[in-house]
Motif scaffolding. Structure first.
Motif, PDB file in Angstrom:
ATOM      1  N   ASP A 110       0.820  -1.217   0.000  1.00 42.27           N
ATOM      2  CA  ASP A 110       0.000   0.000   0.000  1.00 42.27           C
ATOM      3  C   ASP A 110       0.854   1.269   0.000  1.00 42.27           C
ATOM      4  O   ASP A 110       0.452   2.288  -0.549  1.00 42.27           O
ATOM      5  N   TYR A 111       2.007   1.214   0.644  1.00 41.85           N
ATOM      6  CA  TYR A 111       2.885   2.381   0.751  1.00 41.85           C
ATOM      7  C   TYR A 111       4.201   2.149   0.002  1.00 41.85           C
ATOM      8  O   TYR A 111       5.263   2.596   0.429  1.00 41.85           O
ATOM      9  N   LEU A 112       4.124   1.480  -1.123  1.00 40.59           N
ATOM     10  CA  LEU A 112       5.314   1.133  -1.900  1.00 40.59           C
ATOM     11  C   LEU A 112       6.146   2.350  -2.313  1.00 40.59           C
ATOM     12  O   LEU A 112       7.381   2.285  -2.241  1.00 40.59           O
ATOM     13  N   PRO A 113       5.563   3.462  -2.725  1.00 38.13           N
ATOM     14  CA  PRO A 113       6.405   4.627  -3.052  1.00 38.13           C
ATOM     15  C   PRO A 113       7.253   5.091  -1.859  1.00 38.13           C
ATOM     16  O   PRO A 113       8.420   5.463  -2.021  1.00 38.13           O
ATOM     17  N   GLU A 114       6.684   5.055  -0.674  1.00 41.21           N
ATOM     18  CA  GLU A 114       7.438   5.429   0.535  1.00 41.21           C
ATOM     19  C   GLU A 114       8.585   4.433   0.767  1.00 41.21           C
ATOM     20  O   GLU A 114       9.708   4.826   1.085  1.00 41.21           O
ATOM     21  N   VAL A 115       8.316   3.154   0.595  1.00 39.99           N
ATOM     22  CA  VAL A 115       9.335   2.113   0.785  1.00 39.99           C
ATOM     23  C   VAL A 115      10.468   2.303  -0.223  1.00 39.99           C
ATOM     24  O   VAL A 115      11.648   2.294   0.142  1.00 39.99           O
ATOM     25  N   ARG A 116      10.119   2.492  -1.493  1.00 42.01           N
ATOM     26  CA  ARG A 116      11.144   2.667  -2.528  1.00 42.01           C
ATOM     27  C   ARG A 116      11.961   3.940  -2.274  1.00 42.01           C
ATOM     28  O   ARG A 116      13.174   3.948  -2.480  1.00 42.01           O
ATOM     29  N   SER A 117      11.316   4.998  -1.823  1.00 43.57           N
ATOM     30  CA  SER A 117      12.028   6.234  -1.528  1.00 43.57           C
ATOM     31  C   SER A 117      13.048   6.024  -0.412  1.00 43.57           C
ATOM     32  O   SER A 117      14.202   6.461  -0.519  1.00 43.57           O
ATOM     33  N   ARG A 118      12.646   5.368   0.639  1.00 39.44           N
ATOM     34  CA  ARG A 118      13.576   5.093   1.739  1.00 39.44           C
ATOM     35  C   ARG A 118      14.761   4.270   1.251  1.00 39.44           C
ATOM     36  O   ARG A 118      15.917   4.535   1.617  1.00 39.44           O
ATOM     37  N   LEU A 119      14.487   3.273   0.424  1.00 40.34           N
ATOM     38  CA  LEU A 119      15.565   2.416  -0.067  1.00 40.34           C
ATOM     39  C   LEU A 119      16.485   3.164  -1.031  1.00 40.34           C
ATOM     40  O   LEU A 119      17.710   2.985  -0.982  1.00 40.34           O
ATOM     41  N   LEU A 120      15.929   3.982  -1.898  1.00 40.65           N
ATOM     42  CA  LEU A 120      16.770   4.766  -2.819  1.00 40.65           C
ATOM     43  C   LEU A 120      17.688   5.720  -2.064  1.00 40.65           C
ATOM     44  O   LEU A 120      18.868   5.862  -2.403  1.00 40.65           O
ATOM     45  N   LEU A 121      17.159   6.378  -1.048  1.00 38.59           N
ATOM     46  CA  LEU A 121      17.994   7.281  -0.249  1.00 38.59           C
ATOM     47  C   LEU A 121      19.105   6.513   0.462  1.00 38.59           C
ATOM     48  O   LEU A 121      20.247   6.973   0.528  1.00 38.59           O
ATOM     49  N   LEU A 122      18.777   5.348   0.976  1.00 40.01           N
ATOM     50  CA  LEU A 122      19.786   4.526   1.658  1.00 40.01           C
ATOM     51  C   LEU A 122      20.851   4.051   0.670  1.00 40.01           C
ATOM     52  O   LEU A 122      22.048   4.155   0.944  1.00 40.01           O
ATOM     53  N   LEU A 123      20.430   3.542  -0.459  1.00 39.88           N
ATOM     54  CA  LEU A 123      21.383   3.006  -1.434  1.00 39.88           C
ATOM     55  C   LEU A 123      22.294   4.092  -1.992  1.00 39.88           C
ATOM     56  O   LEU A 123      23.475   3.845  -2.248  1.00 39.88           O
ATOM     57  N   SER A 124      21.779   5.292  -2.187  1.00 39.82           N
ATOM     58  CA  SER A 124      22.598   6.373  -2.754  1.00 39.82           C
ATOM     59  C   SER A 124      23.660   6.866  -1.778  1.00 39.82           C
ATOM     60  O   SER A 124      24.604   7.547  -2.188  1.00 39.82           O
ATOM     61  N   ARG A 125      23.540   6.539  -0.499  1.00 39.01           N
ATOM     62  CA  ARG A 125      24.546   6.928   0.502  1.00 39.01           C
ATOM     63  C   ARG A 125      25.638   5.874   0.669  1.00 39.01           C
ATOM     64  O   ARG A 125      26.560   6.061   1.453  1.00 39.01           O
TER      65      ARG A 125
END
Length: 160
Positions: A98-113
Motif C-alpha cells: 500500500d505504501y510502496l512509493p514510501e518504501v522505494r524512496s527510503r531504499l533509494l535514499l539509503l542506497l545512494s549513501r
C-alpha cells in the motif's frame, strides 16, 4: 453327594470367585491408568503432531539503479540491485504494498549513501542488509505499527 465332592465344588466356586474378583480389580486398575494417561496434560503435547511453520511471505521489489559515493567523486560508480523482502505475515506485505512509493524512496535514499568500496566485500553486503531492515522498520505513516523484515534477499547485485 459326598462331603468330599461338596468340598471340592465349594473350593472351585471360591477359586473361581477369587479369579473373577482379581480380574475385575486388575481390569479396573488398568482402565484407570490408561484413562489417566490419555487425559494428562503431557499426553496431548507429546501425541500432538508438530505444527508446520507458516509459509514464508516474500515481497519482491523492482531493481534499483543508483550512483554510489566514492573517494574520487567518480559518477560512473553505479549499483544495480534487486531485493526480495522476507516478511513475517501477509499484513506487513499488504502494508508495504500500500505504501510502496514510501518504501522505494527510503531504499533509494539509503542506497545512494552507500560507499562503493564497502559494498564490494561480503561484510559490506551484510551491513547493507541490516541497514535495509532498519530503514524499513519505522512506521510508514503515523499510527501504524513498525514493519518487521525478517530477511533481505538479493536477487540482483551488480557493482560497476
Amino acid at each position: 453327594m459326598t462331603d468330599k465332592a461338596k468340598a471340592k465344588g465349594g473350593k472351585r466356586k471360591l477359586l473361581l470367585l477369587m479369579v473373577l474378583v482379581a480380574l475385575l480389580i486388575g481390569g479396573s486398575v488398568g482402565g484407570y491408568l490408561i484413562w489417566q494417561k490419555l487425559n494428562s496434560p503431557g499426553a496431548t503435547t507429546a501425541e500432538a503432531k508438530p505444527v508446520p511453520p507458516p509459509a514464508p511471505v516474500f515481497f519482491p521489489l523492482d531493481t534499483f539503479t543508483v550512483n554510489l559515493v566514492n573517494k574520487d567523486n567518480d559518477l560512473d560508480r553505479v549499483l544495480y540491485a534487486g531485493f526480495t523482502l522476507r516478511l513475517p505475515d501477509e499484513d506487513t506485505s499488504q502494508r508495504i504494498n500500500d505504501y510502496l512509493p514510501e518504501v522505494r524512496s527510503r531504499l533509494l535514499l539509503l542506497l545512494s549513501r552507500q560507499d562503493a568500496d564497502q559494498l564490494a566485500s561480503e561484510q559490506g553486503k551484510q551491513a547493507l542488509v541490516e541497514q535495509i531492515k532498519q530503514v524499513l522498520a519505522p512506521p510508514l505513516v503515523q499510527g501504524q505499527p513498525r514493519q518487521t523484515v525478517n530477511d533481505v534477499l538479493f536477487t540482483a547485485f551488480i557493482l560497476r
